[in-house]
Design an enzyme around this catalytic site. Structure first.
Site, mmCIF file in Angstrom:
data_model
loop_
_atom_site.group_PDB
_atom_site.id
_atom_site.type_symbol
_atom_site.label_atom_id
_atom_site.label_comp_id
_atom_site.label_asym_id
_atom_site.label_seq_id
_atom_site.Cartn_x
_atom_site.Cartn_y
_atom_site.Cartn_z
ATOM 1 C CG ASP A 51 -2.029 -1.004 1.117
ATOM 2 O OD1 ASP A 51 -2.484 -1.260 -0.012
ATOM 3 O OD2 ASP A 51 -2.431 -1.545 2.159
ATOM 4 N N GLY A 52 1.981 1.170 0.719
ATOM 5 C CA GLY A 52 2.901 2.301 0.774
ATOM 6 C C GLY A 52 3.408 2.658 -0.619
ATOM 7 C CG ASN A 122 -3.660 5.824 3.543
ATOM 8 O OD1 ASN A 122 -4.680 5.271 3.124
ATOM 9 N ND2 ASN A 122 -2.589 5.148 3.921
ATOM 10 N NE ARG A 149 -2.675 22.734 26.530
ATOM 11 C CZ ARG A 149 -1.510 23.344 26.795
ATOM 12 N NH1 ARG A 149 -0.503 22.702 27.292
ATOM 13 N NH2 ARG A 149 -1.366 24.628 26.581
ATOM 14 C CB THR A 162 -8.522 0.313 6.746
ATOM 15 O OG1 THR A 162 -8.006 0.797 5.499
ATOM 16 C CG2 THR A 162 -9.989 -0.051 6.582
ATOM 17 C CB ALA A 163 -4.094 3.449 7.198
ATOM 18 C CE1 TYR A 164 -1.176 7.506 13.784
ATOM 19 C CE2 TYR A 164 -0.395 8.998 12.079
ATOM 20 C CZ TYR A 164 -0.385 8.570 13.389
ATOM 21 O OH TYR A 164 0.431 9.200 14.284
ATOM 22 C CB SER A 167 -3.818 2.535 14.832
ATOM 23 O OG SER A 167 -3.310 3.830 14.653
ATOM 24 C CB ALA A 186 -2.102 11.118 23.148
HETATM 25 P P1 NAP Z 1 4.545 1.911 6.924
HETATM 26 O O1 NAP Z 1 4.835 2.618 8.205
HETATM 27 O O2 NAP Z 1 5.619 1.167 6.210
HETATM 28 O O3 NAP Z 1 3.326 0.895 7.122
HETATM 29 C C1 NAP Z 1 2.067 1.179 7.572
HETATM 30 C C2 NAP Z 1 1.183 -0.077 7.403
HETATM 31 O O4 NAP Z 1 -0.134 0.322 7.042
HETATM 32 C C3 NAP Z 1 1.635 -1.015 6.286
HETATM 33 O O5 NAP Z 1 1.391 -2.347 6.685
HETATM 34 C C4 NAP Z 1 0.772 -0.614 5.135
HETATM 35 O O6 NAP Z 1 0.619 -1.596 4.166
HETATM 36 C C5 NAP Z 1 -0.515 -0.328 5.838
HETATM 37 N N1 NAP Z 1 -1.434 0.565 5.128
HETATM 38 C C6 NAP Z 1 -1.168 1.678 4.401
HETATM 39 N N2 NAP Z 1 -2.292 2.228 3.945
HETATM 40 C C7 NAP Z 1 -3.315 1.452 4.396
HETATM 41 C C8 NAP Z 1 -4.721 1.517 4.283
HETATM 42 N N3 NAP Z 1 -5.318 2.501 3.621
HETATM 43 N N4 NAP Z 1 -5.468 0.560 4.892
HETATM 44 C C9 NAP Z 1 -4.894 -0.426 5.594
HETATM 45 N N5 NAP Z 1 -3.563 -0.543 5.766
HETATM 46 C C10 NAP Z 1 -2.778 0.390 5.161
HETATM 47 O O7 NAP Z 1 3.993 3.032 5.930
HETATM 48 P P2 NAP Z 1 3.414 2.883 4.479
HETATM 49 O O8 NAP Z 1 3.319 1.481 4.066
HETATM 50 O O9 NAP Z 1 4.144 3.802 3.617
HETATM 51 O O10 NAP Z 1 1.920 3.434 4.751
HETATM 52 C C11 NAP Z 1 1.724 4.754 5.142
HETATM 53 C C12 NAP Z 1 0.592 4.791 6.100
HETATM 54 O O11 NAP Z 1 0.963 4.250 7.343
HETATM 55 C C13 NAP Z 1 0.136 6.186 6.453
HETATM 56 O O12 NAP Z 1 -0.627 6.775 5.441
HETATM 57 C C14 NAP Z 1 -0.645 5.904 7.732
HETATM 58 O O13 NAP Z 1 -2.007 5.610 7.454
HETATM 59 C C15 NAP Z 1 -0.009 4.649 8.283
HETATM 60 N N6 NAP Z 1 0.546 4.950 9.599
HETATM 61 C C16 NAP Z 1 -0.030 4.295 10.656
HETATM 62 C C17 NAP Z 1 0.363 4.579 11.949
HETATM 63 C C18 NAP Z 1 -0.316 3.856 13.055
HETATM 64 O O14 NAP Z 1 -1.172 2.982 12.779
HETATM 65 N N7 NAP Z 1 -0.030 4.183 14.290
HETATM 66 C C19 NAP Z 1 1.366 5.520 12.181
HETATM 67 C C20 NAP Z 1 1.941 6.179 11.094
HETATM 68 C C21 NAP Z 1 1.497 5.875 9.786
HETATM 69 P P3 NAP Z 1 1.833 -2.056 3.238
HETATM 70 O O15 NAP Z 1 2.730 -2.875 4.103
HETATM 71 O O16 NAP Z 1 1.145 -2.854 2.189
HETATM 72 O O17 NAP Z 1 2.516 -0.815 2.700
HETATM 73 MN MN MN Z 2 4.859 -0.186 3.812
#
Ligand code: NAP
Ligand code: MN
Length: 265
Positions: A51-52, A122, A149, A162-164, A167, A186
């Protein structure tokens, strides 16, 4: 007009991926696809990776609306990646399908200090870069809503839900709803500071304005999907659901609910 079968592959080269891609390219030739060297010549942009990688492909090619984006995974199947490099049968099915059937994903339009606009697929995130809590006045459609704050705020799209967002306890949102969701990282809540303390889902047409209180902690980390933004000093961020939508191939067994079920249940 760009040929509808001009395809650009967006990926980081590695021996493993390059060799697997040979088979995909062979299939592409069978179905009259033409590989182009630059995304501007393409009608189809395929990312190879998770996805990234898909998020990066969309960002680096400037959120094109006249393109179909397709995600091909090299690891496990993700949210934006409907195909897998090891499953050529399914890739062939995708190539045979009428490429006109598409899913549309809403994006966010983010304007910083009234100057530069960016898009997010995202989410937009803003976090303190120091240990001290961070203060933001939140306005919605011109109405002062709350003073946040805490560590930061995330505004997600439906597909980003479904991502950040998830959580942080945000709701998973159907991408057919043109909406954005505000979640807190927080927040400090006491008799002096009060925030809603629940995810807030806002419809298209609303404008969210985040005013960063300039109290020495005004160099936040701003994230646009998986990219950190270089602007170091900012006062005000305006966010709305954009008219721009990202198109991707619609496979009948891989709609939003299939993906949610596959990933989380
Ligand atoms: P990463 O830090 O390498 O991985 C974040 C994880 O989220 C990976 O497993 C990624 O899948 C998955 N993911 C990304 N977009 C998603 C979506 N729309 N629905 C479900 N899962 C998703 O970063 P990255 O792969 O470049 O992805 C960037 C995203 O990470 C940001 O946009 C943000 O949403 C998320 N993120 C989450 C947190 C948290 O949950 N605390 C913190 C910071 C960022 P892949 O392994 O297939 O790439
Ligand atoms: Mn990734």
């Amino acid at each position: 007009m760009t040929n509808q079968k001009n395809a650009y592959l967006f990926y980081k080269h590695s021996d493993d991926i390059d060799s697997k891609l040979e088979e995909v390219k062979k299939l592409g030739r069978k179905y009259d696809f033409k590989l182009v060297d630059h995304p501007s010549e393409a009608s189809i942009i395929a990312s190879i990776g998770g996805d990234g990688a898909f998020l990066q492909a969309v960002r680096k090619t400037h959120f094109r609306e006249d393109c179909l984006y397709i995600g091909v995974n090299d690891d496990s199947v993700g949210f934006y990646t409907d195909f897998h490099l090891d499953n050529l049968e399914r890739i062939e099915l995708g190539m045979q399908s009428e490429l006109i059937e598409v899913l549309r994903y809403p994006t966010l339009e983010v304007t910083i200090d009234g100057m530069k606009s960016f898009h997010c697929l995202n989410e937009f995130s803003i976090r303190s870069n120091i240990i001290k809590t961070f203060v933001i006045d939140v306005h919605i459609d011109g109405l002062y809503f709350e003073t946040f704050r805490g560590d930061g705020l995330v505004v997600s799209t439906p597909t980003g839900s479904t991502a950040y967002n998830k959580s942080l306890g945000g709701a998973v949102v159907d991408p057919k709803l043109k909406a954005m969701q505000l979640t807190e990282i927080a927040s400090v809540n006491n008799s002096q500071y009060r925030t809603l303390g629940a995810p807030l889902l806002l419809s298209k047409g609303r404008e969210l304005v985040l005013k960063i209180v300039q109290d020495g902690n005004d160099h936040p980390i701003i994230g646009l999907d998986n990219e950190a933004m270089s602007i170091r000093h900012s006062h005000e961020v305006r966010i709305k659901v954009s008219d721009k939508e990202i198109k991707t191939l619609r496979m009948k067994d891989n709609l939003f609910l299939h993906k949610v079920k596959r990933s989380f249940l």
